[in-house]
Every structure is written in structure tokens, then in C-alpha cells.
Design an enzyme around this catalytic site. Structure first.
Site, PDB file in Angstrom:
ATOM      1  N   TYR A 135      30.979  47.559  33.258  1.00 28.82           N
ATOM      2  CA  TYR A 135      31.358  48.801  32.571  1.00 28.82           C
ATOM      3  C   TYR A 135      31.009  48.762  31.085  1.00 28.82           C
ATOM      4  O   TYR A 135      30.859  49.792  30.451  1.00 28.82           O
ATOM      5  CB  TYR A 135      32.862  49.075  32.706  1.00 28.82           C
ATOM      6  CG  TYR A 135      33.294  49.460  34.105  1.00 28.82           C
ATOM      7  CD1 TYR A 135      32.384  49.607  35.127  1.00 28.82           C
ATOM      8  CD2 TYR A 135      34.632  49.696  34.395  1.00 28.82           C
ATOM      9  CE1 TYR A 135      32.783  49.950  36.403  1.00 28.82           C
ATOM     10  CE2 TYR A 135      35.041  50.045  35.670  1.00 28.82           C
ATOM     11  CZ  TYR A 135      34.111  50.164  36.671  1.00 28.82           C
ATOM     12  OH  TYR A 135      34.514  50.508  37.932  1.00 28.82           O
ATOM     13  N   LYS A 190      32.304  37.924  43.981  1.00 26.33           N
ATOM     14  CA  LYS A 190      31.184  38.056  44.940  1.00 26.33           C
ATOM     15  C   LYS A 190      30.227  36.912  44.639  1.00 26.33           C
ATOM     16  O   LYS A 190      29.035  37.102  44.351  1.00 26.33           O
ATOM     17  CB  LYS A 190      30.547  39.454  44.753  1.00 26.33           C
ATOM     18  CG  LYS A 190      29.504  39.828  45.770  1.00 26.33           C
ATOM     19  CD  LYS A 190      30.068  40.148  47.136  1.00 26.33           C
ATOM     20  CE  LYS A 190      28.959  40.450  48.111  1.00 26.33           C
ATOM     21  NZ  LYS A 190      29.395  40.413  49.517  1.00 26.33           N
ATOM     22  N   ASP A 222      34.346  41.890  49.491  1.00 27.29           N
ATOM     23  CA  ASP A 222      34.275  42.670  50.736  1.00 27.29           C
ATOM     24  C   ASP A 222      35.388  42.236  51.686  1.00 27.29           C
ATOM     25  O   ASP A 222      36.033  43.067  52.338  1.00 27.29           O
ATOM     26  CB  ASP A 222      32.890  42.570  51.383  1.00 27.29           C
ATOM     27  CG  ASP A 222      32.288  41.166  51.298  1.00 27.29           C
ATOM     28  OD1 ASP A 222      32.792  40.340  50.516  1.00 27.29           O
ATOM     29  OD2 ASP A 222      31.312  40.892  52.017  1.00 27.29           O
ATOM     30  N   ASP A 246      38.881  47.909  39.747  1.00 26.66           N
ATOM     31  CA  ASP A 246      38.967  49.361  39.731  1.00 26.66           C
ATOM     32  C   ASP A 246      39.107  49.889  41.164  1.00 26.66           C
ATOM     33  O   ASP A 246      39.974  50.723  41.483  1.00 26.66           O
ATOM     34  CB  ASP A 246      37.679  49.910  39.075  1.00 26.66           C
ATOM     35  CG  ASP A 246      37.757  51.377  38.750  1.00 26.66           C
ATOM     36  OD1 ASP A 246      38.808  51.994  39.016  1.00 26.66           O
ATOM     37  OD2 ASP A 246      36.767  51.922  38.231  1.00 26.66           O
ATOM     38  N   ASP A 250      42.932  50.936  43.493  1.00 27.31           N
ATOM     39  CA  ASP A 250      43.176  52.232  44.135  1.00 27.31           C
ATOM     40  C   ASP A 250      43.402  52.068  45.632  1.00 27.31           C
ATOM     41  O   ASP A 250      44.206  52.775  46.233  1.00 27.31           O
ATOM     42  CB  ASP A 250      42.000  53.191  43.889  1.00 27.31           C
ATOM     43  CG  ASP A 250      42.163  53.922  42.554  1.00 27.31           C
ATOM     44  OD1 ASP A 250      43.053  53.532  41.781  1.00 27.31           O
ATOM     45  OD2 ASP A 250      41.402  54.873  42.298  1.00 27.31           O
TER      46      ASP A 250
END
Ligand code: NAD
Length: 356
Positions: A135, A190, A222, A246, A250
């Protein structure tokens, strides 16, 4: 103990008023000072984060924040949009750690998208790094692709980067949080594909040596996304980078089913923090007295625990919230047949009455 109270836009002032009501009822000698932020600040002074608001936040031990944003500001240039106030506060205060608990209360299991037995009693804490990763990494932008099968075509690119000290400080925060809970930390990355993730994994493993009492588990993102919907109760504290956090935060939020119940904290190294509900300013229901104030009230509890060293008072609030839910009181967003519908301020009053 100084608190900057920034209600912001939409339902912000209604829900923050209830959190303040609860804080005052605790009789803790808290100094509170109010300031405009977001769209209301832009309307009053031409900027979503006025200098005076920023100074107040910087001098406070903690910031109690409502929400910012309103559709009527959607056409403003990006730098003046209400949401920029949060980014400005995060930057100015160096808030690098975002803590988001996802708790599924017994009485609200029906609101989850998962089967009740999978989520009843769920209590997961997601610790997300907030100031680095893809980001913020440079270089980024658009250009003519320099090579590959599509050389010459327009391409967009971002850069994923983390330095060792950035990973170390978020890892310390997460290990300490895990220490205060079930002593189990899951670090999500990852590392099978990304160099940045391999550095993340190596660094978290190093930091773990200082926390031998906490069990550390590494998990690919994942798999973490799967485990959160498969057996979420097996997870306790999760630490991860900005991008993965992020998305996973959620996902974890949806397990609880009700956005009006989820608090959050963003902290810096001095434990100064910004505390806000996970939801937005809900302009669709603003001014109607029907917003759920519990996420903001629970954010105030997090503030007492993480910035003001008042874990006992935090627990009093959290227990009071459990009590009002057990009494069957519900704002419309969590209402179901057989329960009693109450307004925003009635819910705040009930929490005050339920304090031990
Ligand atoms: P939202 O979270 O404001 O609302 C989504 C839905 O949830 C709406 O139907 C709303 O009525 C409902 N809802 C949210 N909080 C509730 C509560 N406490 N009680 C009952 N119902 C509640 O998200 P949105 O509609 O996508 O965004 C609205 C505005 O909020 C936008 O301007 C957005 O940019 C802003 N926003 C701000 C923040 C923040 O301040 N941190 C976060 C997200 C969105």
C-alpha cells in the site's frame, strides 16, 4: 489521562456520545476534549484534519474516533475527502499496529454467515501491520511495460516491501497480545511465493525466541482464509501484513455477522492509540437514533486496556455489553424476533446500568 474525542460524520456523533456516557460512568478522572474531523471539519474550516484537531490528537494519550465520510463529499479532490483524516492521523501518530477483535456473542450467532456451532464463543484477535507493505511501497505507478509478452502496453505496478524493524515491532505487539490471551500466535504470510513474506517469516521466527511461552505457528494466507471459515475457533491471535490483514480482518468481521459490534484499535510504539468502530459513518441511518453504539463502546474498552492501562475498567465495559445482550436488548441492526428493540441512546443507558 487525556482523551481527544473526534466524533466525525454521519452516525459518529450519536455513537461516540454513548461511549462517552459509559466512560464517564466509570468515574476514572478522564480529561476529554472534543474536535471536528472529517466532513464536518471540512465544512467548518476547509480541511478534514485541521491543524488544531491534529495537535489535540498528538497531545492526547488516546483518540476516541467515531467515523468519517459522507456521500456529499465524494466529488472533492482526494486530499480533501473526509477519509483522508484517518490516513493523516495514522501517519502523524505513527499508528503502525491495527488490532481488530472478532467476537461472536452467544446471543448473536444467528447473524453469522457460518453455522452457529462454528462461531458460538468465537474470539479472534487480528493484528495487522498498518503503515507498510504494497500500500505504501515505492516505486508505484503506471508506465509502458518495459518487457515481457505485453512489452509496450500500459501497466500498473506497486511494490511490496517490509524492513526487518517494521516486522519486528508488529511481531512484538502480537506476541505481547498473545501472552495476555491463549498464548498462541498465528503469523500469516505467503512465504512460498514472496520474498517479502520470507523475510517476514524469518523475522517473526527470530522475535519468537523472546517469547518462549507463546506457541508460534506460520500459515500461508490462502490457508488462513480457509481456516477462518472452516474452524475459526482454532485461531486466537493472528499477525499479518497490511494487504493480507486488510482482507482477513473483513473476513473475520463477517464471521460475527454484525458490523455494529466490532471495535478496533490502532497503536504506536508508545501505546498511544486511535480507537474506532470497524464500520463507517453509515449516512443512510444518521440522525435517526437507530445506530448500534456497541462497537464504539467496545472501542472505548480497548482504549482503557491498551492505552490507559485500565484493564479492569475495560473488562467492566465488556461484561456490561454481554449483560445487555443477555437481557435481550437490540438495536435494529441486530434485532431478531423475541428480543427488545432499543434506540442508540437506550442501548448506551443500558450498558451504563449494567456496569458492575
Ligand atoms: P458503513 O460501514 O458506514 O455502512 C455499511 C452498512 O452498515 C450501512 O447499511 C449502515 O447503515 C450499516 N451500519 C454501519 N454501522 C452501523 C451501526 N453502528 N449500526 C447499525 N448499522 C450500521 O459503510 P459504507 O456505507 O460503505 O460507507 C459510508 C461512509 O463511511 C463512506 O463515506 C465511507 O467512506 C465511510 N467509511 C468510513 C470509515 C471510517 O471512518 N473508519 C470506514 C469505512 C467507511
Amino acid at each position: 489521562m487525556n482523551i481527544a474525542v473526534l466524533p466525525g460524520d454521519g452516525i459518529g456523533s450519536e455513537i461516540v456520545a454513548e461511549a462517552v456516557k459509559v466512560l464517564k460512568a466509570l468515574d476514572l478522572k478522564l480529561e476529554m476534549e472534543w474536535a471536528d474531523v472529517g466532513g464536518v471539519a471540512y465544512a467548518a474550516s476547509g480541511h478534514p484534519l485541521p491543524e488544531a484537531t491534529l495537535r489535540l490528537a498528538q497531545q492526547a494519550d488516546a483518540v476516541l474516533f467515531g467515523a468519517v465520510g459522507d456521500w456529499k463529499y465524494d466529488n472533492l479532490e482526494r486530499a480533501l475527502r473526509p477519509e483522508q483524516a484517518i490516513l493523516g492521523l495514522r501517519r502523524a501518530l505513527g499508528l503502525f499496529a491495527n488490532l481488530r477483535p472478532a467476537v461472536c456473542y452467544e446471543q448473536l450467532t444467528h447473524a453469522s454467515s457460518l453455522r452457529p456451532e462454528l462461531v458460538a464463543g468465537l474470539d479472534v484477535l487480528l493484528v495487522r501491520e498498518l503503515t507498510g507493505d504494497v500500500y505504501f511501497g515505492q516505486p508505484r505507478g503506471r508506465r509502458s511495460a518495459p518487457d515481457g509478452a505485453f512489452a509496450g502496453a500500459q501497466e500498473g505496478f506497486d511494490t511490496m516491501r517490509y524492513t526487518v524493524p517494521e516486522v519486528e515491532r508488529i511481531a512484538h505487539m502480537a506476541f505481547q497480545a498473545a501472552r495476555g490471551r491463549k498464548k498462541h500466535l498465528t503469523s500469516v504470510d505467503k512465504a512460498n511465493v514472496l520474498e517479502t513474506s520470507q523475510l517476514w517469516r524469518d523475522t517473526v521466527t527470530q522475535v519468537h525466541k523472546q517469547y518462549p511461552d507463546v506457541t508460534l505457528e506460520h500459515m500461508y494466507v490462502d490457508n488462513a482464509a480457509m481456516q477462518l471459515v472452516r474452524e475459526p475457533k482454532k485461531l486466537d491471535v493472528i499477525v499479518t501484513g497490511n494487504l493480507f490483514g486488510d482482507i482477513l480482518s473483513d473476513e473475520a468481521a463477517m464471521l460475527t455477522g454484525s458490523i455494529g459490534m466490532l471495535p478496533s484499535a490502532s497503536l504506536n510504539e508508545k501505546k498511544q492509540g486511535l480507537y474506532e468502530p470497524s464500520h463507517g459513518s453509515a449516512p443512510d441511518i444518521a440522525g435517526q437514533g437507530i445506530a448500534n453504539p456497541l462497537a464504539t463502546i467496545l472501542s472505548a474498552a480497548m482504549m482503557l486496556r491498551f492505552s490507559l492501562d485500565k484493564a479492569g475498567a475495560a473488562a467492566r465495559i465488556e461484561n456490561a455489553v454481554k449483560k445487555v445482550l443477555a437481557q435481550g436488548l437490540r438495536t435494529p441492526d441486530i434485532y431478531s424476533e423475541g428480543t427488545q428493540k432499543v434506540s442508540t441512546s437506550e442501548m448506551g443507558d443500558a450498558v451504563v446500568r449494567a456496569l458492575d
